[in-house]
Design a protein around this motif. Sequence first.
Motif, PDB file in Angstrom:
ATOM      1  N   ALA A 113       0.839  -1.211   0.000  1.00  0.00           N
ATOM      2  CA  ALA A 113       0.000   0.000   0.000  1.00  0.00           C
ATOM      3  C   ALA A 113       0.866   1.251   0.000  1.00  0.00           C
ATOM      4  CB  ALA A 113      -0.940  -0.011   1.200  1.00  0.00           C
ATOM      5  N   LYS A 114       1.881   1.290   0.861  1.00  0.00           N
ATOM      6  CA  LYS A 114       2.770   2.447   0.890  1.00  0.00           C
ATOM      7  C   LYS A 114       3.561   2.547  -0.409  1.00  0.00           C
ATOM      8  CE  LYS A 114       3.226   3.152   5.848  1.00  0.00           C
ATOM      9  NZ  LYS A 114       4.138   3.258   7.006  1.00  0.00           N
ATOM     10  N   LEU A 115       3.917   1.395  -0.961  1.00  0.00           N
ATOM     11  CA  LEU A 115       4.623   1.399  -2.238  1.00  0.00           C
ATOM     12  C   LEU A 115       3.737   2.007  -3.320  1.00  0.00           C
ATOM     13  CD1 LEU A 115       6.973   0.494  -4.114  1.00  0.00           C
ATOM     14  CD2 LEU A 115       5.772  -1.680  -4.358  1.00  0.00           C
ATOM     15  N   ALA A 116       2.469   1.582  -3.388  1.00  0.00           N
ATOM     16  CA  ALA A 116       1.556   2.096  -4.404  1.00  0.00           C
ATOM     17  C   ALA A 116       1.319   3.592  -4.223  1.00  0.00           C
ATOM     18  CB  ALA A 116       0.231   1.335  -4.348  1.00  0.00           C
ATOM     19  N   ALA A 117       1.168   4.030  -2.970  1.00  0.00           N
ATOM     20  CA  ALA A 117       0.983   5.454  -2.704  1.00  0.00           C
ATOM     21  C   ALA A 117       2.229   6.237  -3.113  1.00  0.00           C
ATOM     22  CB  ALA A 117       0.680   5.668  -1.227  1.00  0.00           C
ATOM     23  N   TRP A 118       3.384   5.703  -2.815  1.00  0.00           N
ATOM     24  CA  TRP A 118       4.655   6.327  -3.164  1.00  0.00           C
ATOM     25  C   TRP A 118       4.790   6.487  -4.678  1.00  0.00           C
ATOM     26  CZ3 TRP A 118       9.912   3.380  -2.417  1.00  0.00           C
ATOM     27  CH2 TRP A 118      10.979   4.223  -2.758  1.00  0.00           C
ATOM     28  N   ILE A 119       4.490   5.402  -5.411  1.00  0.00           N
ATOM     29  CA  ILE A 119       4.577   5.434  -6.871  1.00  0.00           C
ATOM     30  C   ILE A 119       3.609   6.474  -7.436  1.00  0.00           C
ATOM     31  CG2 ILE A 119       4.132   4.132  -8.981  1.00  0.00           C
ATOM     32  CD1 ILE A 119       5.171   1.654  -7.538  1.00  0.00           C
ATOM     33  N   THR A 120       2.376   6.465  -6.918  1.00  0.00           N
ATOM     34  CA  THR A 120       1.362   7.396  -7.418  1.00  0.00           C
ATOM     35  C   THR A 120       1.766   8.845  -7.168  1.00  0.00           C
ATOM     36  OG1 THR A 120      -0.377   5.762  -7.022  1.00  0.00           O
ATOM     37  CG2 THR A 120      -1.058   8.054  -7.264  1.00  0.00           C
ATOM     38  N   LEU A 121       2.213   9.142  -5.971  1.00  0.00           N
ATOM     39  CA  LEU A 121       2.573  10.519  -5.624  1.00  0.00           C
ATOM     40  C   LEU A 121       3.834  10.985  -6.344  1.00  0.00           C
ATOM     41  CD1 LEU A 121       1.815  10.450  -1.789  1.00  0.00           C
ATOM     42  CD2 LEU A 121       0.478  11.556  -3.582  1.00  0.00           C
ATOM     43  N   GLY A 123       4.437  10.242  -9.380  1.00  0.00           N
ATOM     44  CA  GLY A 123       4.078  10.412 -10.784  1.00  0.00           C
ATOM     45  C   GLY A 123       4.689   9.376 -11.706  1.00  0.00           C
ATOM     46  N   GLU A 124       5.397   8.400 -11.152  1.00  0.00           N
ATOM     47  CA  GLU A 124       6.058   7.376 -11.968  1.00  0.00           C
ATOM     48  C   GLU A 124       5.146   6.160 -12.122  1.00  0.00           C
ATOM     49  OE1 GLU A 124       9.951   6.533 -10.458  1.00  0.00           O
ATOM     50  OE2 GLU A 124      10.416   8.634 -10.149  1.00  0.00           O
ATOM     51  N   THR A 125       3.955   6.395 -12.669  1.00  0.00           N
ATOM     52  CA  THR A 125       2.953   5.333 -12.732  1.00  0.00           C
ATOM     53  C   THR A 125       3.311   4.212 -13.700  1.00  0.00           C
ATOM     54  OG1 THR A 125       1.720   6.697 -14.319  1.00  0.00           O
ATOM     55  CG2 THR A 125       1.046   6.806 -12.005  1.00  0.00           C
TER      56      THR A 125
END
Length: 201
Positions: A113-121, A123-125
């Motif tokens: 979850a933190k990884l997904a939030a980190w990736i999203t924030l 911008g490196e989707t």
Amino acid sequence: MPTENPPPTRRPRRTPEEVRRLALEAARACLLEAGPGALTLQEVGRRIGMTHVNLIHHFGSAAGLQAALMGSMLEDLNDALGKAVAKILSEEPAAQREMIDLVFDAFDQGGAAKLAAWITLSGETDRFQPIRMAVQSLVDDIGRRLPPDSEVTIGRIKSSILFIAHNAFADALIGGFMRDTLDREPDAARKMVARLLPSFY
């Protein structure tokens, strides 16, 4: 006669593989404990007894360490999704809850979850591509296992995966706060998903 101090013991030299493993374990701990802002070469180096210069030798830069951590965590999430395939359509009474626990644990304890939030924030989707491929593979695998006369459609399978993933993601990030606010038990969200999931079938 003064006693002589014994010579200092030298720590065995670490192999590059061991350094990478220890660094990634420390980096994951940093992310889980304090979020992406705490994930620095200095902090990771402090945790494993190395200088940030040595870590640069192994990862190239802080971005290289972060990319390696993302790759490692994505592999763990993919593994959890693969195990979920064996559970999602099982006829064993406890299998469905076990599958839900696998996904929730991957997002929470595994840090997805933190990884997904980190990736999203960040911008490196494009980094989500391995997850996209894993989820598509999961759906395809379940589709191949469905009997020809099954009432379960691929659309329902996709909706159920979306339902589980959304709840697992939210529970890992703000579940503790919401449970405390509403005075709910620690596995309240998992129980809710287990109760509602059959409606997708």
